[in-house]
Design a protein around this motif. Structure first.
Motif, mmCIF file in Angstrom:
data_model
loop_
_atom_site.group_PDB
_atom_site.id
_atom_site.type_symbol
_atom_site.label_atom_id
_atom_site.label_comp_id
_atom_site.label_asym_id
_atom_site.label_seq_id
_atom_site.Cartn_x
_atom_site.Cartn_y
_atom_site.Cartn_z
ATOM 1 N N UNK A 53 68.119 -90.967 -33.112
ATOM 2 C CA UNK A 53 67.127 -92.110 -32.684
ATOM 3 C C UNK A 53 67.912 -93.432 -32.939
ATOM 4 N N UNK A 54 68.940 -93.587 -33.520
ATOM 5 C CA UNK A 54 69.694 -94.723 -33.681
ATOM 6 C C UNK A 54 70.322 -95.232 -32.357
ATOM 7 N N UNK A 55 70.565 -94.016 -31.691
ATOM 8 C CA UNK A 55 71.524 -94.318 -30.380
ATOM 9 C C UNK A 55 70.539 -94.041 -29.122
ATOM 10 N N UNK A 56 69.205 -93.311 -29.267
ATOM 11 C CA UNK A 56 68.570 -93.311 -28.157
ATOM 12 C C UNK A 56 67.161 -94.475 -28.583
ATOM 13 N N UNK A 57 67.376 -95.438 -27.940
ATOM 14 C CA UNK A 57 66.025 -96.448 -28.422
ATOM 15 C C UNK A 57 65.601 -97.444 -27.247
ATOM 16 N N UNK A 58 64.498 -97.404 -26.922
ATOM 17 C CA UNK A 58 63.943 -98.219 -25.891
ATOM 18 C C UNK A 58 64.538 -99.641 -25.817
ATOM 19 N N UNK A 59 64.614 -100.280 -24.794
ATOM 20 C CA UNK A 59 64.918 -101.812 -24.900
ATOM 21 C C UNK A 59 63.776 -102.577 -24.348
ATOM 22 N N UNK A 118 60.388 -98.645 -22.091
ATOM 23 C CA UNK A 118 61.624 -98.307 -21.198
ATOM 24 C C UNK A 118 62.791 -98.147 -21.881
ATOM 25 N N UNK A 119 63.255 -96.810 -21.371
ATOM 26 C CA UNK A 119 64.637 -96.461 -21.844
ATOM 27 C C UNK A 119 65.602 -96.931 -20.822
ATOM 28 N N UNK A 120 66.867 -97.228 -21.177
ATOM 29 C CA UNK A 120 67.974 -97.457 -19.900
ATOM 30 C C UNK A 120 68.489 -96.317 -19.220
ATOM 31 N N UNK A 121 68.754 -95.180 -20.107
ATOM 32 C CA UNK A 121 69.140 -93.905 -19.558
ATOM 33 C C UNK A 121 68.112 -92.845 -19.371
ATOM 34 N N UNK A 122 68.167 -91.932 -18.688
ATOM 35 C CA UNK A 122 67.218 -90.645 -18.707
ATOM 36 C C UNK A 122 67.345 -89.724 -19.757
ATOM 37 N N UNK A 123 66.484 -89.719 -20.552
ATOM 38 C CA UNK A 123 66.654 -88.937 -21.616
ATOM 39 C C UNK A 123 65.971 -87.598 -21.712
ATOM 40 N N UNK A 309 74.438 -97.822 -27.763
ATOM 41 C CA UNK A 309 73.092 -96.915 -27.427
ATOM 42 C C UNK A 309 73.427 -96.147 -26.144
ATOM 43 N N UNK A 310 72.890 -95.146 -26.020
ATOM 44 C CA UNK A 310 72.994 -94.356 -24.921
ATOM 45 C C UNK A 310 72.148 -94.838 -23.708
ATOM 46 N N UNK A 311 72.812 -95.135 -22.529
ATOM 47 C CA UNK A 311 72.505 -96.086 -21.406
ATOM 48 C C UNK A 311 72.391 -95.220 -20.104
ATOM 49 N N UNK A 318 79.449 -84.724 -15.765
ATOM 50 C CA UNK A 318 79.372 -84.454 -17.403
ATOM 51 C C UNK A 318 79.604 -85.632 -18.052
ATOM 52 N N UNK A 319 79.251 -86.692 -17.719
ATOM 53 C CA UNK A 319 79.451 -88.125 -18.291
ATOM 54 C C UNK A 319 78.357 -88.662 -18.964
ATOM 55 N N UNK A 320 78.516 -89.332 -20.160
ATOM 56 C CA UNK A 320 77.669 -89.976 -20.890
ATOM 57 C C UNK A 320 78.290 -91.322 -21.300
ATOM 58 N N UNK A 321 77.321 -92.429 -21.421
ATOM 59 C CA UNK A 321 77.760 -93.761 -21.714
ATOM 60 C C UNK A 321 77.122 -94.311 -22.457
ATOM 61 N N UNK A 322 77.653 -95.242 -23.655
ATOM 62 C CA UNK A 322 76.953 -95.775 -24.429
ATOM 63 C C UNK A 322 77.231 -97.230 -24.526
#
Length: 442
Positions: A53-59, A118-123, A309-311, A318-322
């Protein structure tokens, strides 16, 4: 001589018996083994590990009540909202629509007594397993980037949640039993009445944008930057660091290799780029597993060295961006890298790109209050500009632009600015982009 033969017979018998006894002892012998403890490799942690939850957080969060929007992008508010979510009991989770229109999304957001997070990335739903308590043991392999909370039925201690995926154009719904509804109303809904009013920017045939009506005061920061020694990453990423060879290619480039994988440093951008070619794979990993594997890989070595944060996710690759964040706002730069990227391969990391610095401490004497135009004013300027088309914009965000003020002394400046996001790419809004009108942009 007459005793010789009997003696021979006795000796032979004894030898045969001794042989039998020795054979028996050999067959039945069990050595006294000493237990040898398995020595684990020394764990290397660059920085303390984090929770998901530190990495997945709404903006951003907006609230609709009495035909008015209020909202906040406050970092403190986002933390508190996520904390309130913890332990919510999700009674059900059902698909409602898999071909959402933009107009329908706008309608359900602007309905009365609803808040949208709102979240930046698809969770992936599974990423909320440590936050929510889902009744369903098997969660759908899908994602969302907006969560709408309907509190119109709060008297019955029940909330209705809607989950929207912009990528999949899907809508899920669930009902939530909240044991302490008073706490939710007092700590989430009541404070929203004092937030800034937000304006819905309607765009025919597109989802609306939601931006603050008031001018914004933000802080310009200057930080000392701490370089993370490449030796740490060498010991983390290579199985046997002793055989890794280092080559200085130029004044700004270094390479490390063990013959199987390659780690490259760009000392100008302060970026680290690691590739293990043998792990390259075209097999698509499901979003839930991809996020889990990526998060655990980085977290195992304490790789979230600042507020990353995950964005975004590129599931085809298979890419993930933070993204690096500061004070709850994203940090962008053309001077140094401010994003971490992982590409997952065949059961392990294939590509890992990241900055090799962290924020050390800010210089209080260098702080400066900057006043920026409101989001509504920014929209007016965009509409007057020939360089931008409002319907092409995914989001307009307040963020920080990182400038290398003195790279030798590792002193960087973070300047608050407005940015537009289009297809995952950021553009800093400058007077040149907006047609020469400064209006507090610089």
């Amino acid at each position: 001589m007459r005793y010789v033969e009997p003696v021979k017979s006795v000796v032979l018998f004894l030898l045969v018996m001794l042989s039998v006894v020795l054979t028996f002892l050999i067959w039945t012998y069990t050595p006294d083994y000493k237990y040898i403890e398995k020595t684990e490799g020394e764990e290397i942690l660059i920085k303390p590990q984090k929770d998901i939850e530190d990495v997945i957080r709404p903006y951003k969060a907006i609230f609709r009540s009495e035909e008015e929007f209020t909202g906040t992008i406050s970092n403190t508010a986002m933390k508190e909202i996520m904390q309130i979510f913890k332990g919510w009991h999700i009674l059900d989770l059902a698909p409602i629509n898999n071909s959402l229109s933009s107009n329908y999304i706008n309608e359900i957001i602007r309905a009365d007594k609803r808040m949208t997070v709102f979240f930046t990335g698809e969770v992936p739903f599974s990423a909320f397993n440590t936050i929510f308590q889902f009744t369903d043991k098997e969660l759908p392999e899908t994602t969302f980037n907006r969560m709408i909370i309907d509190w119109s039925n709060y008297d019955n201690k029940e909330l209705t949640l809607y989950y929207i995926s912009s990528n999949n154009q899907s809508l899920f719904r669930s009902h939530v039993s909240v044991s302490n509804m008073t706490q939710f109303m007092q700590e989430v809904i009541e404070p929203a009445k004092k937030y800034d009013t937000f304006k819905e920017i309607e765009r025919g045939g597109y989802t609306s944008l939601y931006l603050a009506n008031s001018n914004i005061e933000s802080v310009k920061y200057t930080y000392y930057i701490e370089d993370i020694t490449p030796e740490l990453f060498k010991n983390i990423l290579f199985p046997d660091a002793n055989i890794v060879q280092r080559n200085v290619e130029s004044a700004t480039s270094e390479k490390y290799t063990d013959g199987m994988s390659l780690m490259t440093l760009d000392t100008n951008l302060k970026s680290l780029n690691y590739v293990y070619p043998a792990a390259e794979s075209s097999i698509r990993v499901e979003p839930s597993k991809l996020l889990k594997d990526s998060f655990e890989f980085i977290n195992e070595h304490g790789g979230y060295t600042s507020d990353f944060r995950y964005v975004s996710a590129g599931t085809n690759k298979n890419q993930m961006d933070y993204q690096l964040y500061l004070q709850g706002l994203p940090v962008y730069s053309k001077h140094v890298i401010t994003r971490m990227t992982t590409i997952w391969g065949d059961s392990r990391i294939f590509h890992y790109k990241r900055p090799y610095f962290s924020l050390d401490m800010d210089i209080p004497s260098e702080k400066e209050i900057i006043e920026l135009p409101s989001g509504a004013e920014i929209v007016e300027l965009i509409q007057q500009s020939n360089n931008l088309v409002l319907s092409d914009i995914d989001e307009i965000v307040l963020g920080y632009y990182l400038i290398t003020q003195n790279q030798e002394l590792n002193i960087f400046t973070f300047e608050p600015c407005w940015f537009v996001i289009r297809k995952g790419t950021w553009t800093k809004l400058t007077p040149e982009i907006l047609g020469g009108v400064k209006n507090g942009l610089e």
